[in-house]
Enzyme design. Structure first.
Site, PDB file in Angstrom:
ATOM      1  N   ASP A  34       0.836  -1.211   0.000  1.00 27.32           N
ATOM      2  CA  ASP A  34       0.000   0.000   0.000  1.00 27.32           C
ATOM      3  C   ASP A  34       0.865   1.254   0.000  1.00 27.32           C
ATOM      4  O   ASP A  34       2.069   1.214   0.280  1.00 27.32           O
ATOM      5  CB  ASP A  34      -0.893  -0.030   1.247  1.00 27.32           C
ATOM      6  CG  ASP A  34      -2.220   0.675   1.036  1.00 27.32           C
ATOM      7  OD1 ASP A  34      -2.302   1.526   0.128  1.00 27.32           O
ATOM      8  OD2 ASP A  34      -3.167   0.377   1.798  1.00 27.32           O
ATOM      9  N   ASP A  45     -10.703   2.199  -3.226  1.00 29.12           N
ATOM     10  CA  ASP A  45     -11.260   1.960  -1.895  1.00 29.12           C
ATOM     11  C   ASP A  45     -12.777   1.981  -1.932  1.00 29.12           C
ATOM     12  O   ASP A  45     -13.432   1.612  -0.956  1.00 29.12           O
ATOM     13  CB  ASP A  45     -10.757   3.030  -0.910  1.00 29.12           C
ATOM     14  CG  ASP A  45      -9.421   2.645  -0.291  1.00 29.12           C
ATOM     15  OD1 ASP A  45      -9.029   1.473  -0.414  1.00 29.12           O
ATOM     16  OD2 ASP A  45      -8.775   3.517   0.317  1.00 29.12           O
TER      17      ASP A  45
HETATM   18  C1  GLA Z   1      -5.736   1.998   2.154  1.00 31.98           C
HETATM   19  C2  GLA Z   1      -6.152   0.812   1.307  1.00 31.98           C
HETATM   20  C3  GLA Z   1      -7.163  -0.013   2.048  1.00 31.98           C
HETATM   21  C4  GLA Z   1      -6.597  -0.467   3.363  1.00 31.98           C
HETATM   22  C5  GLA Z   1      -6.141   0.734   4.166  1.00 31.98           C
HETATM   23  C6  GLA Z   1      -5.410   0.317   5.424  1.00 31.98           C
HETATM   24  O1  GLA Z   1      -6.743   2.920   2.254  1.00 31.98           O
HETATM   25  O2  GLA Z   1      -6.625   1.231   0.067  1.00 31.98           O
HETATM   26  O3  GLA Z   1      -7.548  -1.127   1.264  1.00 31.98           O
HETATM   27  O4  GLA Z   1      -5.530  -1.335   3.128  1.00 31.98           O
HETATM   28  O5  GLA Z   1      -5.278   1.565   3.416  1.00 31.98           O
HETATM   29  O6  GLA Z   1      -4.976   1.380   6.145  1.00 31.98           O
END
Ligand code: GLA
Length: 723
Positions: free
Chosen positions: A473, A543
């Site tokens: 990420d 997301d």
């Molecule tokens: C980001 C990712 C999510 C999750 C969060 C965790 O927003 O896109 O899928 O992994 O971080 O903090």
């Protein structure tokens, strides 16, 4: 196919339906003559008209003929010698002079593609023209690479700039430049924001410059490194379109500039805003690659070519066609609030329902119970996870589940052991307060010792635990482009060096752990680009897991990326991002158009929903080969209509998979036809769900009736050739 005609000093770069023609004019300047439909190798030097000056055009002193860079089509735009359009590179000598005049020096044609060390690049195939130019003013050499993928009408371009005896500072170093023929064009970009990535936007190109870019240190949610120039008549299914896709994940810029003559310069590469690069005598700089594509088969044809190219020549070959792990990710199920018991329960349900990998998301390390602390401390939080990762992994393994783990390698929280030990490892100046994003700072990935440290931490965990999947990420953009380790005059190198550091970490991890499957992520799809896809066969698309929003996001993403690169999960309703409720079957249908998985507390599902999960996984596995290798046809646009519909057709045309979603119910909607695409005209297809067997021609020309459905309800049809 690449042909050089020595008599006219002309290069013909032929795709299946396109030709790209470069001429070395009698003055030694490389001149672009044609990028359009495929032609014979006729002598095109009658186009020298296109190189003649008009009023106020400066004429370079070494041009014996009637020639000006003001008008001539260029292969790599020069600076301060009469070409006033966007330059491709600016080479500044130590006396401050930046003028350059590129003359042809040599060329070489070879089979295959150049390997750009340290940068993601096309993996072989094709045939390459290497055209070396020399700047007669500074002695700098620019080698332009053109790799032709004939069957796909793809041309991959990049440049290598090598200082001669004089050092130079690059103030701009584009990957490519092409001056398209005069005419009306429309631009299509993929803009967006967090939870709404890659929205197509089409607008007429006026005179002047139109630039899409990111100066965020990442390719970004806000603008994708992809730009299309389409003829106004170009539709989804026919008409001429030119695409430019950067194989790059940092700040970028792509420009379309309409000149006084109505010709259009399409160019781009690294964002010049935060860029400069010092080349000492003899040093070289390689630009990222740009993947150009031209087609007369409309935007759909362009997308299918990009999908084929990325799957065939860029994505990690070991994974591109391998069955993907169907995961359950605990993020939306628990967020930071998990315990062994909650994870065990999720694993039990997952195994019982046919999921194959449990992915443990954010919050398993350091002292991280919310987003204010812990990043950088890649040590298991044993207070939270009793028995460490091995307890969870053992629990999964006993149930036949594999295990995946989340990392955010490039980041550090101020409240972390790592930061307390190395406050100067974060980007910016430790003595000056820095901008925070999601309460975190960014590690200085330009520094090899920091990249080494992150590698060691991740490698240690990957060595000691049975981890088959990593989610990488990246949850904030870069604000302070500054490293105390770079000399003041080299701070302009920061942004590009940062992304080179990221690539080197990804490369090392993949070499050391070839069995680990990597998924990319950046606050959803914030760094969803061809650079990242070189390392990560799939990327968390957004997301936003709401099925309706996902139809739009996946639709836009499909303009330049294959479906199999889009990671798509079924999540809970009311949806956490939009509050909307959509049927469980719709969520499954939309997620089946990518790499499929779940992101919810499976234990909270009803018995009926659990049955659906089992069926969804079975049906996904049945269509997975189509998703990975088939051709995508966009049928009904969710941005422009009340219906989302796409079809995936196997390369041999024998099978099809149609997914649609009614956005809002329409009363008395009795004659709304859906015309399918991409089928074989005279083959007969059975659509079991409709109880129909019809010829491809009928399905494509007369169509079938769209079912009348309630809000956000989906339909799924499987087509099988029966005769
Ligand atoms: C980001 C990712 C999510 C999750 C969060 C965790 O927003 O896109 O899928 O992994 O971080 O903090």
């Amino acid at each position: 196919m690449i042909i050089f005609q020595a008599s006219s000093k002309t290069f013909y770069l032929h795709g299946k339906t396109s030709s790209y023609v470069i001429w070395i004019d009698p003055n030694g300047y490389p001149v672009h003559l044609h990028y359009g439909g495929r032609i014979a190798e006729d002598d095109l030097t009658y186009f020298d008209m296109r190189t003649r000056p008009v009023s106020f055009s400066p004429i370079p002193p070494d041009a014996e003929n009637w020639f000006s860079l003001d008008i001539a089509g260029q292969e790599y735009g020069t600076y301060a010698q009469g070409d006033f359009r966007t330059p491709s590179c600016i080479l500044t000598r130590d006396d401050g002079d930046s003028a350059s005049r590129f003359h042809y020096e040599s060329h070489r044609v070879f089979s295959g593609a150049p390997e750009l060390s340290g940068l993601p690049h096309a993996r072989g195939g094709g045939e390459t023209l290497e055209l070396t130019l020399c700047d007669v003013l500074s002695g700098t050499r620019v080698t332009l690479f053109y790799t032709v993928y004939e069957a796909l009408d793809i041309l991959v371009r990049s440049a290598c700039i090598a200082a001669g005896k004089q050092p130079v500072t690059l103030k701009r170093a584009d990957s490519f430049c092409v001056d398209l023929e005069e005419g009306d064009y429309e631009t299509i970009c993929l803009h967006g924001r967090h939870c709404a990535e890659r929205t197509p936007e089409r607008a007429p190109l006026a005179h002047g410059t139109y630039t899409v870019s990111s100066s965020r240190g990442a390719s970004s949610h806000q603008m994708n490194p992809f730009l299309v120039l389409a003829k106004p008549a170009c539709t989804e299914d026919r008409g001429e379109a030119f695409g430019a896709l950067l194989v790059y994940s940092g700040s970028f810029s792509l420009t379309a500039e309409k000149s006084q003559a109505g010709t259009v310069r399409l160019c781009g590469g690294i964002d010049p805003l935060n860029f400069s690069w010092r080349l000492e005598a003899g040093e070289r700089f390689y630009t990222p690659q740009a993947v150009l594509c031209r087609t007369e088969e409309g935007l759909g044809g362009l997308s299918r070519r990009y999908a084929d190219f990325l799957r065939g020549y860029l994505l990690p070959p070991a994974w591109v066609h391998a069955p993907r792990p169907v995961v359950v990710n605990n993020w939306e199920a628990t967020y930071f609030d998990f315990t062994n018991e909650k994870l065990f329960a999720l694993a039990d349900e997952a195994a019982a329902l046919g999921v194959d990998t449990l992915v443990l998301d954010d919050g398993w390390f350091g002292k991280r119970n919310d987003d204010t602390s812990g990043l950088g401390d890649w040590f298991v939080n044993e207070e939270k996870l009793q028995g460490g990762l091995s307890a969870v992994i053992a629990h999964c393994k006993a149930r036949g589940l594999k295990f995946g783990l989340w990392f955010e390698p490039e980041m550090v929280s101020e409240d972390s052991e790592l930061y307390r030990l190395h406050p100067d490892w974060a980007i910016g100046k430790a003595e000056v307060s820095r901008c925070r994003g999601r309460n975190q700072l960014v590690l200085d990935m330009t520094r090899p010792e920091i990249v080494d440290h992150v590698y060691e931490r991740m490698a240690d965990l990957l060595k000691k635990n049975e981890i088959s999947y990593v989610k990488w990420d990246m949850n904030r953009h870069i604000s302070e482009f500054y490293s105390p380790k770079l000399a003041p005059a080299r701070q302009g190198e920061f942004a590009h060096r940062y992304i080179l550091g990221v690539y080197s970490l990804a490369e090392r991890l993949q070499r050391s752990f070839p069995h680990v499957f990597f998924e990319g992520c950046s606050g959803g799809g914030g760094r969803f680009d061809a650079g990242m896809l070189y390392y990560f066969p799939q990327y968390w698309t957004s997301d936003d897991t709401d099925a309706f929003e996902r139809c739009k996001i996946q639709w836009g993403t499909s303009y330049s990326y294959p479906m199999s690169a889009m990671s798509c999960h079924v999540s809970v309703c009311p949806n956490h991002q939009t509050g909307r409720t959509t049927p469980f079957s719709t969520r499954g249908a939309v997620a089946s158009l990518g790499a499929f998985g779940y992101e919810l507390a499976l234990g909270n599902l009803t018995a009926e929903e659990k049955e659906l999960v089992r069926a969804q996984i079975r049906s996904y596995r049945a269509v997975e080969p189509l998703i990975q290798t088939g051709d995508l046809y966009r049928i009904s646009d969710p941005f422009a209509s009340n219906l989302f519909c796409v079809a995936v057709v196997s390369k041999d045309g024998r099978e099809g998979y149609v997914v649609g979603m009614q956005i809002h119910a329409v009363p008395a909607d009795t004659d709304h036809r859906l015309r399918l695409k991409g089928l074989r005209e005279d083959a007969r297809y059975e659509i079991a769900e409709l109880g129909l067997t019809l010829h491809g021609s009928t399905l494509m020309r007369a169509g079938v009736l769209k079912p009348s459905l309630p809000d956000f309800t989906s339909f799924v049809w499987h087509l099988k050739q029966v005769g």
